[in-house]
Motif scaffolding. Structure first.
Motif, PDB file in Angstrom:
ATOM      1  N   GLN A  91     -45.921 -52.137  27.966  1.00 50.95           N
ATOM      2  CA  GLN A  91     -44.554 -52.820  27.888  1.00 50.95           C
ATOM      3  C   GLN A  91     -43.505 -51.848  27.801  1.00 50.95           C
ATOM      4  OE1 GLN A  91     -44.265 -56.006  27.968  1.00 50.95           O
ATOM      5  NE2 GLN A  91     -46.469 -56.369  28.028  1.00 50.95           N
ATOM      6  N   SER A  92     -43.244 -51.156  28.909  1.00 48.33           N
ATOM      7  CA  SER A  92     -42.135 -50.301  29.116  1.00 48.33           C
ATOM      8  C   SER A  92     -40.535 -50.989  29.058  1.00 48.33           C
ATOM      9  CB  SER A  92     -42.119 -49.676  30.591  1.00 48.33           C
ATOM     10  OG  SER A  92     -42.071 -50.696  31.475  1.00 48.33           O
ATOM     11  N   VAL A  93     -40.717 -52.470  28.952  1.00 45.20           N
ATOM     12  CA  VAL A  93     -39.446 -53.295  28.629  1.00 45.20           C
ATOM     13  C   VAL A  93     -38.975 -52.892  27.244  1.00 45.20           C
ATOM     14  CG1 VAL A  93     -40.606 -55.056  27.637  1.00 45.20           C
ATOM     15  CG2 VAL A  93     -38.399 -55.322  28.569  1.00 45.20           C
ATOM     16  N   GLU A  94     -39.882 -52.471  26.318  1.00 49.96           N
ATOM     17  CA  GLU A  94     -39.223 -52.339  24.939  1.00 49.96           C
ATOM     18  C   GLU A  94     -38.494 -50.898  24.948  1.00 49.96           C
ATOM     19  OE1 GLU A  94     -43.082 -51.748  23.425  1.00 49.96           O
ATOM     20  OE2 GLU A  94     -43.742 -53.936  23.811  1.00 49.96           O
ATOM     21  N   ASN A  95     -38.610 -50.019  25.962  1.00 52.21           N
ATOM     22  CA  ASN A  95     -37.794 -48.779  25.796  1.00 52.21           C
ATOM     23  C   ASN A  95     -36.447 -48.947  26.622  1.00 52.21           C
ATOM     24  OD1 ASN A  95     -39.721 -47.509  24.619  1.00 52.21           O
ATOM     25  ND2 ASN A  95     -41.080 -47.037  26.184  1.00 52.21           N
ATOM     26  N   MET A  96     -36.296 -50.138  27.165  1.00 53.92           N
ATOM     27  CA  MET A  96     -34.894 -50.498  28.035  1.00 53.92           C
ATOM     28  C   MET A  96     -33.793 -50.438  27.066  1.00 53.92           C
ATOM     29  SD  MET A  96     -35.671 -50.140  31.018  1.00 53.92           S
ATOM     30  CE  MET A  96     -34.145 -50.774  31.865  1.00 53.92           C
ATOM     31  N   LYS A  97     -32.357 -50.147  27.631  1.00 57.46           N
ATOM     32  CA  LYS A  97     -31.327 -50.246  26.905  1.00 57.46           C
ATOM     33  C   LYS A  97     -31.137 -51.681  26.765  1.00 57.46           C
ATOM     34  CE  LYS A  97     -26.296 -49.563  27.454  1.00 57.46           C
ATOM     35  NZ  LYS A  97     -25.983 -50.997  27.441  1.00 57.46           N
ATOM     36  N   GLY A  98     -30.791 -52.161  25.514  1.00 60.40           N
ATOM     37  CA  GLY A  98     -30.449 -53.580  25.263  1.00 60.40           C
ATOM     38  C   GLY A  98     -31.660 -54.603  24.678  1.00 60.40           C
ATOM     39  N   PHE A  99     -32.958 -53.995  25.006  1.00 58.78           N
ATOM     40  CA  PHE A  99     -33.996 -54.876  24.550  1.00 58.78           C
ATOM     41  C   PHE A  99     -34.227 -55.053  23.094  1.00 58.78           C
ATOM     42  CE2 PHE A  99     -38.098 -55.037  22.693  1.00 58.78           C
ATOM     43  CZ  PHE A  99     -38.704 -55.997  23.105  1.00 58.78           C
ATOM     44  N   GLN A 100     -34.212 -56.229  22.772  1.00 59.60           N
ATOM     45  CA  GLN A 100     -34.365 -56.728  21.363  1.00 59.60           C
ATOM     46  C   GLN A 100     -35.536 -57.177  20.806  1.00 59.60           C
ATOM     47  OE1 GLN A 100     -30.946 -59.480  21.171  1.00 59.60           O
ATOM     48  NE2 GLN A 100     -29.572 -57.940  20.715  1.00 59.60           N
ATOM     49  N   ALA A 101     -36.451 -58.196  21.429  1.00 59.17           N
ATOM     50  CA  ALA A 101     -37.583 -58.852  21.264  1.00 59.17           C
ATOM     51  C   ALA A 101     -38.356 -59.339  22.267  1.00 59.17           C
ATOM     52  CB  ALA A 101     -37.319 -59.951  20.250  1.00 59.17           C
ATOM     53  N   PHE A 102     -39.633 -59.383  21.945  1.00 60.83           N
ATOM     54  CA  PHE A 102     -40.711 -59.882  22.975  1.00 60.83           C
ATOM     55  C   PHE A 102     -41.716 -60.833  22.411  1.00 60.83           C
ATOM     56  CE2 PHE A 102     -44.780 -59.510  24.635  1.00 60.83           C
ATOM     57  CZ  PHE A 102     -44.859 -60.075  26.119  1.00 60.83           C
ATOM     58  N   ARG A 103     -42.063 -61.910  23.048  1.00 60.87           N
ATOM     59  CA  ARG A 103     -42.806 -62.814  22.419  1.00 60.87           C
ATOM     60  C   ARG A 103     -43.761 -63.315  23.437  1.00 60.87           C
ATOM     61  NH1 ARG A 103     -40.586 -60.618  18.599  1.00 60.87           N
ATOM     62  NH2 ARG A 103     -39.865 -61.776  16.713  1.00 60.87           N
ATOM     63  N   GLN A 118     -35.781 -61.215  24.572  1.00 60.35           N
ATOM     64  CA  GLN A 118     -34.502 -61.218  24.054  1.00 60.35           C
ATOM     65  C   GLN A 118     -33.438 -60.064  24.373  1.00 60.35           C
ATOM     66  OE1 GLN A 118     -33.288 -61.295  19.958  1.00 60.35           O
ATOM     67  NE2 GLN A 118     -31.876 -63.071  20.350  1.00 60.35           N
ATOM     68  N   TRP A 119     -32.474 -60.062  25.030  1.00 60.72           N
ATOM     69  CA  TRP A 119     -31.462 -58.791  25.161  1.00 60.72           C
ATOM     70  C   TRP A 119     -30.139 -58.704  24.715  1.00 60.72           C
ATOM     71  CZ3 TRP A 119     -33.924 -55.343  28.334  1.00 60.72           C
ATOM     72  CH2 TRP A 119     -35.344 -56.031  28.862  1.00 60.72           C
ATOM     73  N   ALA A 120     -29.666 -57.587  24.322  1.00 54.05           N
ATOM     74  CA  ALA A 120     -28.048 -57.589  23.907  1.00 54.05           C
ATOM     75  C   ALA A 120     -27.206 -58.368  24.528  1.00 54.05           C
ATOM     76  CB  ALA A 120     -27.909 -56.323  23.510  1.00 54.05           C
ATOM     77  N   SER A 121     -27.503 -58.281  26.055  1.00 58.01           N
ATOM     78  CA  SER A 121     -26.412 -58.990  26.897  1.00 58.01           C
ATOM     79  C   SER A 121     -27.368 -59.325  28.147  1.00 58.01           C
ATOM     80  CB  SER A 121     -25.392 -58.114  26.991  1.00 58.01           C
ATOM     81  OG  SER A 121     -25.748 -56.891  28.048  1.00 58.01           O
ATOM     82  N   GLU A 122     -26.763 -60.280  28.995  1.00 59.35           N
ATOM     83  CA  GLU A 122     -27.213 -60.552  30.187  1.00 59.35           C
ATOM     84  C   GLU A 122     -27.328 -59.265  30.990  1.00 59.35           C
ATOM     85  OE1 GLU A 122     -26.815 -64.187  33.561  1.00 59.35           O
ATOM     86  OE2 GLU A 122     -25.271 -64.095  31.794  1.00 59.35           O
ATOM     87  N   ASP A 123     -26.248 -58.473  31.186  1.00 57.67           N
ATOM     88  CA  ASP A 123     -26.175 -57.268  31.937  1.00 57.67           C
ATOM     89  C   ASP A 123     -27.551 -56.278  31.728  1.00 57.67           C
ATOM     90  OD1 ASP A 123     -23.757 -57.857  33.317  1.00 57.67           O
ATOM     91  OD2 ASP A 123     -22.562 -56.866  31.932  1.00 57.67           O
ATOM     92  N   ASP A 124     -27.822 -56.341  30.620  1.00 53.13           N
ATOM     93  CA  ASP A 124     -28.946 -55.531  29.852  1.00 53.13           C
ATOM     94  C   ASP A 124     -30.254 -56.138  30.476  1.00 53.13           C
ATOM     95  OD1 ASP A 124     -27.402 -53.504  28.467  1.00 53.13           O
ATOM     96  OD2 ASP A 124     -27.756 -54.897  26.579  1.00 53.13           O
ATOM     97  N   TYR A 125     -30.226 -57.310  30.685  1.00 54.03           N
ATOM     98  CA  TYR A 125     -31.390 -58.266  31.467  1.00 54.03           C
ATOM     99  C   TYR A 125     -31.702 -57.672  32.738  1.00 54.03           C
ATOM    100  CZ  TYR A 125     -34.237 -61.594  33.744  1.00 54.03           C
ATOM    101  OH  TYR A 125     -35.191 -62.279  34.501  1.00 54.03           O
ATOM    102  N   GLU A 126     -30.471 -57.792  33.417  1.00 58.93           N
ATOM    103  CA  GLU A 126     -30.022 -57.738  34.839  1.00 58.93           C
ATOM    104  C   GLU A 126     -30.523 -56.381  35.063  1.00 58.93           C
ATOM    105  OE1 GLU A 126     -29.943 -59.757  37.575  1.00 58.93           O
ATOM    106  OE2 GLU A 126     -29.700 -61.418  36.114  1.00 58.93           O
ATOM    107  N   ASN A 127     -30.095 -55.361  34.417  1.00 61.09           N
ATOM    108  CA  ASN A 127     -30.419 -53.956  34.719  1.00 61.09           C
ATOM    109  C   ASN A 127     -31.892 -53.716  34.542  1.00 61.09           C
ATOM    110  OD1 ASN A 127     -27.784 -53.072  34.928  1.00 61.09           O
ATOM    111  ND2 ASN A 127     -27.532 -52.432  32.616  1.00 61.09           N
ATOM    112  N   TRP A 128     -32.876 -54.530  33.536  1.00 63.15           N
ATOM    113  CA  TRP A 128     -34.215 -54.544  33.499  1.00 63.15           C
ATOM    114  C   TRP A 128     -34.741 -54.864  34.736  1.00 63.15           C
ATOM    115  CZ3 TRP A 128     -38.760 -53.209  32.443  1.00 63.15           C
ATOM    116  CH2 TRP A 128     -39.767 -54.302  32.282  1.00 63.15           C
TER     117      TRP A 128
END
Length: 165
Positions: A91-103, A118-128
């Motif tokens: 789960q490399s997603v956990e190391n992405m900027k803005g990552f908060q939670a995964f379920r 869950q991401w800090a912002s929509e931009d953080d998700y788009e960056n992922w």
């Protein structure tokens, strides 16, 4: 641990914390639709909600941010394979900027799993979504048809966390 969610009007749903002060509710909005989510070990308090078992999780949900729910209908005979892929996937997603939670949520009824991030912002998700880590994590699904154990086309719902008075 279980997860529960329901949809309704904000006016109706915002009364829940007063009725259940021992439960931490997370309120989310998409357009005119409001969704409430909570986690716990007890019985579902929603009269018409959806119940899930949390298969795997990472991070801590917060009351602010941007939530993405991938809704994936999985055939009974494919559930073990589907869950194993998530358990084995790094789960490399956990190391992405803005990552908060995964379920990863297994439905108690029906066949539609929910993969929630869950991401800090929509931009953080788009960056992922535009990252090399995303391409690596999703390389098996690129330019191919969905696995045979998918009952239907997966669909995504996005929500912005909201605070209620």
């Amino acid at each position: 641990m279980n997860a529960y969610m329901t949809n309704g009007t904000l006016d109706f749903l915002k009364k829940l914390p007063a009725k259940h002060p021992d439960v931490t509710f997370y309120f989310m909005k998409e357009g005119t639709s409001t969704l409430v989510y909570y986690e716990g070990k007890g019985k579902n308090i929603f009269a018409s909600g959806r119940a899930y078992e949390i298969v795997t999780e990472n991070g801590t949900l917060r009351e602010d941010g941007f939530v993405v729910m991938n809704n994936i209908p999985v055939a009974d005979e494919g559930k073990a394979t589907f869950e194993d892929k998530f358990k084995q996937r790094q789960q490399s997603v956990e190391n992405m900027k803005g990552f908060q939670a995964f379920r990863l949520l297994r439905p108690n009824k029906g066949n539609t799993y929910v993969v929630m991030t869950q991401w800090a912002s929509e931009d953080d998700y788009e960056n992922w979504k535009n990252s090399d880590q995303f391409k690596q994590a999703h390389k098996d699904g690129a330019d191919t048809k969905p696995p045979a154990y998918f009952l239907d086309q997966p669909f995504v719902t996005n929500y912005h966390m909201i605070e209620v008075d």
